[in-house]
Each structure stands twice: as structure tokens, then as C-alpha cells.
Design a protein around this motif. Structure first.
Motif, PDB file in Angstrom:
ATOM      1  N   ASP A   1       1.018  -1.054  -0.218  1.00  0.00           N
ATOM      2  CA  ASP A   1       0.275   0.099   0.017  1.00  0.00           C
ATOM      3  C   ASP A   1       0.403   1.677   0.023  1.00  0.00           C
ATOM      4  OD1 ASP A   1      -2.249  -1.778   0.152  1.00  0.00           O
ATOM      5  OD2 ASP A   1      -2.553  -1.304   1.725  1.00  0.00           O
ATOM      6  N   LYS A   2       2.114   1.368   0.590  1.00  0.00           N
ATOM      7  CA  LYS A   2       2.780   2.574   0.807  1.00  0.00           C
ATOM      8  C   LYS A   2       3.834   2.356  -0.228  1.00  0.00           C
ATOM      9  CE  LYS A   2       2.217   3.331   4.968  1.00  0.00           C
ATOM     10  NZ  LYS A   2       1.731   5.102   5.755  1.00  0.00           N
ATOM     11  N   VAL A   3       4.160   1.348  -1.169  1.00  0.00           N
ATOM     12  CA  VAL A   3       5.004   1.623  -2.177  1.00  0.00           C
ATOM     13  C   VAL A   3       4.222   1.973  -3.622  1.00  0.00           C
ATOM     14  CG1 VAL A   3       6.527  -0.099  -4.017  1.00  0.00           C
ATOM     15  CG2 VAL A   3       6.461  -0.341  -1.198  1.00  0.00           C
ATOM     16  N   ILE A   4       2.019   1.606  -3.276  1.00  0.00           N
ATOM     17  CA  ILE A   4       1.727   1.778  -4.604  1.00  0.00           C
ATOM     18  C   ILE A   4       1.527   3.435  -4.614  1.00  0.00           C
ATOM     19  CG2 ILE A   4      -0.253   1.201  -5.355  1.00  0.00           C
ATOM     20  CD1 ILE A   4       1.771  -0.798  -5.943  1.00  0.00           C
ATOM     21  N   ASP A   5       0.867   4.247  -2.971  1.00  0.00           N
ATOM     22  CA  ASP A   5       0.230   5.466  -2.750  1.00  0.00           C
ATOM     23  C   ASP A   5       1.818   6.371  -3.363  1.00  0.00           C
ATOM     24  OD1 ASP A   5      -1.841   4.342  -1.984  1.00  0.00           O
ATOM     25  OD2 ASP A   5      -1.215   4.435   0.561  1.00  0.00           O
ATOM     26  N   ASP A   6       2.799   5.094  -3.986  1.00  0.00           N
ATOM     27  CA  ASP A   6       4.376   6.696  -3.134  1.00  0.00           C
ATOM     28  C   ASP A   6       4.267   6.500  -4.564  1.00  0.00           C
ATOM     29  OD1 ASP A   6       6.425   8.047  -2.658  1.00  0.00           O
ATOM     30  OD2 ASP A   6       7.880   6.743  -2.767  1.00  0.00           O
ATOM     31  N   GLY A   7       3.484   5.944  -5.995  1.00  0.00           N
ATOM     32  CA  GLY A   7       3.577   5.814  -7.318  1.00  0.00           C
ATOM     33  C   GLY A   7       4.631   5.153  -8.130  1.00  0.00           C
ATOM     34  N   LYS A   8       5.438   4.117  -7.013  1.00  0.00           N
ATOM     35  CA  LYS A   8       6.270   3.226  -7.361  1.00  0.00           C
ATOM     36  C   LYS A   8       5.658   1.847  -7.581  1.00  0.00           C
ATOM     37  CE  LYS A   8      10.075   5.298  -5.957  1.00  0.00           C
ATOM     38  NZ  LYS A   8      11.212   5.341  -5.259  1.00  0.00           N
ATOM     39  N   ASN A   9       5.950   0.403  -8.196  1.00  0.00           N
ATOM     40  CA  ASN A   9       6.125  -0.490  -8.298  1.00  0.00           C
ATOM     41  C   ASN A   9       5.700  -1.760  -7.695  1.00  0.00           C
ATOM     42  OD1 ASN A   9       3.419   0.144 -10.822  1.00  0.00           O
ATOM     43  ND2 ASN A   9       5.743   0.726 -11.611  1.00  0.00           N
ATOM     44  N   VAL A  10       5.852  -2.305  -7.414  1.00  0.00           N
ATOM     45  CA  VAL A  10       5.102  -3.872  -7.240  1.00  0.00           C
ATOM     46  C   VAL A  10       5.757  -5.676  -8.181  1.00  0.00           C
ATOM     47  CG1 VAL A  10       5.122  -5.237  -5.819  1.00  0.00           C
ATOM     48  CG2 VAL A  10       4.374  -3.157  -5.418  1.00  0.00           C
ATOM     49  N   ILE A  11       6.275  -6.733  -7.251  1.00  0.00           N
ATOM     50  CA  ILE A  11       6.656  -7.400  -8.022  1.00  0.00           C
ATOM     51  C   ILE A  11       6.696  -8.347  -6.768  1.00  0.00           C
ATOM     52  CG2 ILE A  11       7.594  -9.520  -9.425  1.00  0.00           C
ATOM     53  CD1 ILE A  11       9.271  -6.947 -11.237  1.00  0.00           C
ATOM     54  N   PHE A  12       5.731  -9.113  -7.116  1.00  0.00           N
ATOM     55  CA  PHE A  12       5.294 -10.295  -5.786  1.00  0.00           C
ATOM     56  C   PHE A  12       5.557 -12.374  -6.515  1.00  0.00           C
ATOM     57  CE2 PHE A  12       2.418 -13.483  -3.665  1.00  0.00           C
ATOM     58  CZ  PHE A  12       3.361 -12.856  -2.238  1.00  0.00           C
ATOM     59  N   LEU A  13       6.499 -12.651  -6.319  1.00  0.00           N
ATOM     60  CA  LEU A  13       6.791 -13.881  -6.616  1.00  0.00           C
ATOM     61  C   LEU A  13       6.016 -15.192  -5.912  1.00  0.00           C
ATOM     62  CD1 LEU A  13      10.364 -14.044  -8.161  1.00  0.00           C
ATOM     63  CD2 LEU A  13       8.095 -13.138  -9.164  1.00  0.00           C
ATOM     64  N   VAL A  14       5.453 -16.075  -6.780  1.00  0.00           N
ATOM     65  CA  VAL A  14       4.991 -17.145  -5.563  1.00  0.00           C
ATOM     66  C   VAL A  14       6.002 -18.180  -6.735  1.00  0.00           C
ATOM     67  CG1 VAL A  14       3.332 -16.578  -5.284  1.00  0.00           C
ATOM     68  CG2 VAL A  14       3.534 -17.535  -7.141  1.00  0.00           C
ATOM     69  N   PRO A  15       6.212 -19.103  -5.456  1.00  0.00           N
ATOM     70  CA  PRO A  15       6.937 -20.943  -5.954  1.00  0.00           C
ATOM     71  C   PRO A  15       6.536 -21.083  -6.920  1.00  0.00           C
ATOM     72  CG  PRO A  15       6.446 -20.957  -4.052  1.00  0.00           C
ATOM     73  CD  PRO A  15       6.015 -19.904  -3.832  1.00  0.00           C
TER      74      PRO A  15
END
Length: 813
Positions: free
Chosen positions: A313-327
Motif C-alpha cells: 500500500d505504501k509503495v503504490i501510494d508513493d507512485g512505484k510498482n511491485v513484483i510479487f513472486l510465488v513458487p
């Protein structure tokens, strides 16, 4: 002159480079770094694909060739992704083209396709002299009168592809050929078969008749299903169609439903004081403005996902993007459901179960900036997302993050590189982190945040260990102890659900002759055959070879074959007899081949449509079912006593993870481990759910034996169809290493083990030898290994073998 450095698809590792090509005037401004091109390559100027890595000015261009065409209107890879590709090449010993190709989804991938047409001026006498395949090939082209793809000619003639046939016709100037770059994209369909009514009897072979009988019973079936139940190859299906007895047709498959078509709803996340502390620590790292790596170490059920989403939430609100990996693919639907409800259309999904078109659409969504959060398996780390503020690797200990084919990359290594490029935070999360990861955290190389308690009122399950040497066993199912039977029975009566783990698929795991003691093995692989009851065949899990179930020994021909061992199919069968009214769901590689099968089966279990879920390790990790209050481990001993140095770590992790599926809701949970070695220290520690104690035991062994984290490992693999040639090549490589470390690389301190046959010494008709090198993964060491690989490609002694290198593989067997 303006030139481009191009990575060429046709280049081997031994002469791979950025080859300079002149950019023609008409392509100036169009040929840009990251674009794919077609170029002439080699002495014959064969048209091949390439990717531009960079532009340059050159004065002496007299010997350079020109780019033929530019395929992409805009670059597929930006400068950061090209920089990442160079990193992948350096770390995995692949070509520049292979490194870039892994970042491009199959949906927008091109391949070179060769087509043929009859030469109108062909010598008629030469045509009349044609016989056999050449005559058939020419005759087909003559009837069509247009350019036809070579694959289609062979397919429509029912011939096994042999491109020496058209090559001879081209040499005789009877046909012309051309190469085109064709996009690998088609609608998602499944190839089906059905019989064609006929008034006359068609003569069929035994295998064709077996396939036709199944079609007569069921009406239609996929080619894959027919091959599974008959043990035949697609060639039999092709022959059945060629004989006029059946026909192919394509059945459309539902496209991936991108249910992230809303804005999502960010409901409030209530964190415990322990979670709040971890959240604050991770936020501090995320907004430090520099590259950071942090370990989020939390027991099963501690609420790591809530901490993730709070940071996201904090990262997205800061205007940046996210990569989330699952195995695993199996974890993607559950993670996707949680994230889509919160973030809606900001989500994009990457994993191998997507169709070619689906992968293309998701990739384009990211490339265009319409996605802020990428969720997926290993390949998602190459998503073309910019402005990354956070990368999360969930269940970071899992082996599936390491690729086993070229390029042999580790998603964690790629994630660290991308985090450094973007000065962002990488979170490695697990209840059972890799020994190397935990050691780095304790040494201060990584930050560490700890969650030692389950979320809310949930408590850790009680664990009972059952000694199968002395335990009372159920008469109808010797693999189930009385204790496990009674626990499952009570759970069913209470309306609760159970998960049972058996990490072997099939019905019987081997077949042995009681007369000569010979085990039935695959003729192509040095591995025993597994009996599958669904198709009543013995199957090889390595190459797919199968044969009908039999009582006759192939060696002594006595009717003395006995089937032994047990897998998921047998346990399912016997549980059904023990609990006739129970609803039992089996999940393994045989039941999850269909599209969206993981999501469908897990969803049914979550809704309470089944009482018992039995499966391989895909049911053991990362799943959250509040109504599951019992976990049973049928057997774990085979995995524990493996020869690999990670055996104890993997066993502890698997036990801890599967036990952690129990009691995650408001109900108290329990777990039962069945074993023939209850006194084993690892099993006892796993029963106590004590990772710190396990780490303390394991790190001493690693240090004494010099294994990671006290070194890196490099495995050099040598494969070939002639065992003598493979062995000689392996010995030659040892000699080369000895000479190099005594000369130009005398500062490299290494320990070499081998050469020796791999644990499964033959797979698919290829013999496999291994050289294991304990080393430090430095630039100098990689340069030495690179020279070894290049020399093996150019040395005639290695003509009939394949040599590769893999740094820090998941297993050294």
C-alpha cells in the motif's frame, strides 16, 4: 556509418557476441536497442533472428552485412532490461540472444519459418526420376502451387519431419525456399479427435484400433488423453487420420478471465504489535532510497501476507510498482484472489499455465504501464515493469525459483540485480528460509524482521509422531496407522477437513519379479517404472515411456511380477475403502494438467465440497484453509535419506510447511507424522516446529563439509548417448580444470568432486555425468568456466556430447 550490435539467435555459446551490422538508410531511426531484427548470418548468409543490444558509429564497414528488416515498431526491451540480459548471460553461461529471449513472452515471440514452392522451370526428367519421400514432397508442392511451410507439408503427408528431403530438392533446383519471421501466436485451442463414419471396413494396426475403440466409446477425446490411455504417441493419431478413420478438430479453451476489472477495495488491515513492528522495519528499508534486502521470517500462519500488503500500500501510494513472486502455479489463484480484491485492475499475472495469447496480453498490459503489481511464478521477475519500488519473493526457500534449463537463472539473483537497478527493497519471506538466507541475515548482510506467533487466536498445531515399525496398521490399508485413521474419522464426524501428504504420485512406485528379483525399469532411463491405475500402464516419470500392466517379467518371462510401493493413487483408493462416505480430492501432476485445474480444485476444497485432500507437495505450502484441522504425513523417509546435501533442509521445510496448514483459523489443529525413523533428529525438530534449532544443527554440518553458505557450488553436466564418450569427456574436463588452476587461474581455490554418474544416470537415452566444484562465484571463476565451455564446443573430442554449467543448482545429484 551507423551500426547496430546484434545478438543473433543462430550463434553458439563458443562464438557468441554482439555482431556489428550496418543500419540501412531506410531503417535509420527504426532500428533501436531492444528491437528484434532479421539479419544474414554465417557463410551462407542464412536469414536469422536477432535483437539489437546497442548502436555505434564505425568508419570501416566494408566487411559488414546489413540488417534486413526490423520486426518491432517500438523496442521490447529498454536499456535496463538489456543490462539485465548481459547479467543473465554472465551468470548462467547462455548466449546473449537466449538471455533476452527469456524476457519476451511466447505470445509476441517470432520464429524463422522455411517455406517451399515448386520451381516452374524445373527439369522434367529430373522430376520423373524422383522416388520415395522426395517424390511425395515435390508432388504435394506441385498440387498446391504456392509457398507452403515445411512443417505443414510433412504434417499433411503424415511424414516424420526430415528437412534433408527438401534440402536435396533445392540443391537439384526443383523447388525454391524462403525464410520468414513468423509470430508464434494462435488462439488457445485443444486438438481433439473423432471417428469418421464409414460403410467400408478400414484396416487398422493394433495401436490404431485401440485408439479407435476409445473414440467409439466416448465420442471425442483430446489427442493427449488418447495417448495417455493407450500409451501411444501422436504418430498413431496422425496415422488414424491419414487412413480416413478419424479426423482432427480444434476445440476452443476458455481464455484467462482477468477478473481484475475493478478498482479493488482497500479495507483496513489490523496488524498485531508484532506485525506492526515488522511493517515499520520493512517500510524503513523500502523508503531508504537505496538497495536493501530483508528477510521476513515468520512461522506458518503468522500473517506475513497482511504485512506484505501493508508495505505494498505504501509503495503504490508513493507512485512505484511491485513484483510479487510465488513458487508454484497452485499458489497463484489464492494469492491472485487476495490481491485482486484489494488492488483490482492494477494487477497483472505471469505464470506458465497461461496460454500464449494470455501471456502476450498480460505482458502488453505491464509494458503499457496499466499494471502496478505483478504476481506470478519465476518468470514474472522479467516483467517489463519500470519504476520498481518493491520486490517480494514468497516462500523463498522453494526450488522452483531456480530454472533447470537454459538460461539456468535463480529468480532471487535476478531480483537482487533489479533491486539494485531501482534502488528498492527486496523482501525474502518464509517460515523456513534457506540456510544461506538465514545465515546472511544473522551476519548482517540482510535486514531481518521476525513473526514468532500465529495471527489472532490461532496456535501452532499439536504434532504426533507415529513409529510405523510398531504401530497398528489398518487391515485394508497398511500405509495408514490406527492413530491417523481415528484422527481422520473424528475430523470427518466433526465436519472439519484433513490434508494428507504423500510425495509420490502413481499407484505402485515399482514392479519387481519375485523369481529373478529384477525391477522393471524404463529402457530409456535408469529409473523404475511407476504403475498408474487410471490408464493401467507402467509409466516412466522422466521420459513418458509406458507399457501395459503385466505379470510377466521381461527378463526371465515368469509370471512373477509383484507391484509394490505406494503413491497418491493407491492412498486415494485405500482411503475410499476406509471412509466410503468421505469426499476425497487428489491433487498431483496427473490431476492438475488441465487449464485452471489448480484454481478449480483448491476452490472446491475451500468451499467444503471435499472432506480429505490428498496430494504431493503442491498441497503443503502457502495455502490457507481455515476449516483444515488435521494434517497427516503418510511417509517422509524417502526424501529424508536422499543423497543430496540439502535433503535435511528440504525435509524439515516440507514437514514444517505441511504441518502449518493445520489450525490456521479459529479451530485448534493437529498433525500426525508417520515414519520408520521417529528417532531422527530432523523429524523431531520439525515436530517441535523449531527452525532456529534446525538451523543450529544444519549450519555446523555445512561448515564441516564445506557446503553453502561457506562456498558456492558449480555443477558441470556432461550428457550424451554414448556412455564411453561421456565418461571420457568428463575426464578431459577434469584435466582441463587442473591445468587452468595450475596456470592462468592459479588464484582460484576450488575443490572438485567427480566425475561421477548422476543419481539417475540415464534419462531419455542420454547418459549423464557430473563434476561438482566447490568454489566462490567470482568474475574470475566464471571466466574460467566460460573458457571450459567454449573449449568443449570447439574440441572434436566433445562432438557427440553436451556440456553445460550450473552455478548453485537446487540439487547436485
Amino acid at each position: 556509418m551507423k551500426c547496430a550490435g546484434v545478438a543473433v539467435a543462430a550463434a553458439n555459446y563458443s562464438f557468441d557476441a554482439e555482431f556489428d551490422y550496418i543500419i540501412p538508410v531506410e531503417l535509420t531511426g527504426i532500428a533501436r536497442p531492444g528491437c528484434r531484427v532479421t539479419v544474414p548470418f554465417g557463410k551462407g548468409n542464412k536469414k536469422t533472428l536477432g535483437i539489437i543490444y546497442g548502436l555505434k558509429e564505425r568508419n570501416d564497414c566494408s566487411k559488414l552485412k546489413k540488417i534486413l528488416s526490423v520486426i518491432d515498431e517500438t523496442p521490447l526491451l529498454d536499456e535496463k532490461m538489456l543490462e539485465l540480459a548481459r547479467f543473465v548471460k554472465d551468470r548462467t553461461f547462455c548466449t546473449l540472444y537466449e538471455a533476452a529471449k527469456v524476457m519476451i513472452p511466447a505470445g509476441i515471440e517470432y520464429k524463422m519459418v522455411r517455406s517451399y514452392i515448386v520451381n516452374p522451370g524445373a527439369d522434367e526428367d529430373a522430376v520423373k526420376k524422383l522416388t520415395g519421400p522426395e517424390a511425395e514432397f515435390y508432388g504435394y508442392l506441385e498440387k498446391r502451387g504456392v509457398y507452403v511451410k515445411g512443417d505443414n507439408v510433412f504434417k499433411n503427408l503424415g511424414m516424420v519431419p526430415d528437412y534433408s528431403v527438401p534440402a536435396k530438392l533445392v540443391k537439384k533446383e526443383l523447388i525454391f525456399e524462403k525464410d520468414d519471421a513468423i509470430k508464434k501466436l494462435g488462439d488457445l485451442t485443444k486438438r481433439m479427435m473423432r471417428l469418421i463414419p464409414s460403410e467400408t471396413e478400414i484396416k487398422l494396426t493394433a495401436k490404431q484400433k485401440e485408439m479407435a475403440d476409445i473414440l467409439n466409446d466416448v465420442g471425442t477425446a483430446s489427442v493427449r488423453e488418447l495417448c495417455y490411455f493407450t500409451g501411444s504417441t501422436p504418430a498413431v493419431a496422425n496415422a488414424l487420420v491419414k487412413n480416413g478413420a478419424a479426423e482432427f478438430f480444434d476445440s476452443p479453451v476458455n481464455y484467462f478471465q482477468d477478473f481484475s476489472d475493478t478498482d479493488g477495495e482497500r479495507t483496513e488491515i489490523n496488524l498485531t504489535p508484532e506485525q506492526e513492528k515488522a511493517f515499520s522495519e520493512l517500510c524503513e528499508a523500502a523508503f531508504s532510497g537505496k538497495r536493501e534486502t530483508a528477510l521476513l521470517y515468520g512461522v506458518t500462519g503468522s500473517g506475513k501476507t497482511s504485512v506484505y500488503m501493508s508495505v505494498i500500500d505504501k509503495v503504490i501510494d508513493d507512485g512505484k510498482n511491485v513484483i510479487f513472486l510465488v513458487p508454484e502455479i497452485g499458489l497463484t489463484p489464492q494469492a491472485l484472489g487476495i490481491f485482486c480484491r484489494r488492488y483490482g485492475r492494477d494487477i497483472a499475472v505471469f505464470h506458465s499455465a497461461l496460454s500464449v495469447r494470455e501471456r502476450s496480453e498480460q505482458w502488453k498490459k505491464v509494458k503499457s504501464g496499466r499494471a502496478k503489481i505483478i504476481i506470478g511464478t519465476r518468470s514474472a521477475i522479467f516483467a517489463p515493469i519500470q519504476n520498481i519500488g518493491l520486490i517480494i519473493i514468497d516462500e523463498e526457500q522453494e526450488h522452483t525459483y531456480k530454472s533447470e534449463k537454459t538460461p539456468r537463472y535463480d529468480a532471487a539473483d535476478v531480483a537482487k540485480f533489479r533491486a539494485a537497478q531501482n534502488n528498492c527493497l527486496l523482501i525474502l519471506a518464509s517460515a523456513t528460509p534457506r540456510v544461506e538466507t538465514y545465515a546472511a541475515a544473522l551476519d548482517g548482510k540482510y535486514r531481518i524482521s521476525v513473526l514468532r506467533n500465529r495471527y489472532g487466536n490461532a496456535i501452532m498445531p499439536k504434532v504426533l509422531t507415529v513409529d510405523m515399525r510398531t504401530a497398528e496398521k489398518m487391515p485394508a490399508c497398511r500405509e495408514i496407522s490406527r492413530e491417523l485413521y481415528e484422527a481422520v474419522n473424528l475430523n470427518i464426524e466433526a465436519g472439519k477437513q484433513s490434508i494428507l501428504l504423500i510425495n509420490r504420485r502413481g499407484y505402485n512406485t515399482f514392479a519387481v519379479c519375485d523369481n529373478c528379483n529384477e525391477v522393471i525399469t524404463c529402457p530409456n532411463c535408469s529409473i523404475s517404472m511407476t504403475y498408474h491405475i487410471a490408464n493401467k500402464r507402467l509409466m516412466c516419470h522422466y521420459c513418458g515411456y509406458s507399457l501395459p500392466v503385466t505379470c510377466e517379467c521381461p527378463s526371465c518371462h515368469e509370471q512373477s511380477v509383484r507391484y509394490a510401493g505406494y503413491g497418491t493413487q493407491k492412498i486415494e483408493d485405500e482411503l475410499q475403502s476406509l471412509f466410503p462416505d468421505a469426499r476425497i480430492l487428489r491433487m498431483d501432476a496427473d490431476t492438475t494438467t488441465a487449464k485452471d485445474s489448480h484454481e478449480r480444485l483448491f476452490s472446491a476444497f475451500e468451499k467444503g465440497e471435499y472432506d480429505i485432500l490428498i496430494g504431493t507437495q503442491m498441497v503443503a505450502k502457502g495455502l490457507d484453509f481455515p476449516n483444515v484441522t488435521l494434517v497427516g504425513v503418510i511417509s517422509i523417509d524417502q526424501q529424508l535419506y536422499n543423497d543430496d546435501f540439502r535433503s535435511m533442509e528440504k525435509t524439515f521445510s516440507l514437514l514444517t510447511q505441511v504441518i502449518g496448514r493445520s489450525g490456521r483459523g479459529s479451530y485448534e489443529g493437529s498433525a500426525i507424522i508417520q515414519t520408520i525413523t521417529p528417532e531422527n533428529e530432523i523429524i523431531q525438530i520439525a515436530a517441535r516446529q523449531d527452525y532456529d534449532e534446525f538451523y543450529g544443527t544444519e549450519i555446523k554440518i555445512r561448515k564441516g563439509m564445506i557446503y553453502p553458505p561457506y562456498c558456492d557450488l558449480c555443477v558441470i553436466g556432461i550428457n550424451g548417448s554414448n556412455e564411453g564418450a561421456v565418461k571420457l569427456s568428463a575426464v578431459s574436463l577434469i584435466t582441463a580444470l587442473r591445468e587452468m588452476t595450475g596456470g592462468a587461474y592459479k588464484n582460484e581455490k576450488i575443490i572438485v568432486l567427480g566425475p561421477a554418474p548422476a543419481r539417475v544416470a540415464k534419462v531419455g537415452g542420454k547418459f549423464r555425468y557430473r563434476i561438482i566444484i566447490k568454489c566462490h562465484n567470482t568474475k574470475s571463476f566464471r571466466q574460467m568456466i566460460s573458457e571450459v565451455l567454449i573449449n568443449s564446443e570447439t574440441d572434436p573430442k566433445f562432438r557427440n556430447v553436451t556440456v553445460y554449467a550450473d552455478i548453485n543448482p537446487d540439487t547436485i545429484l
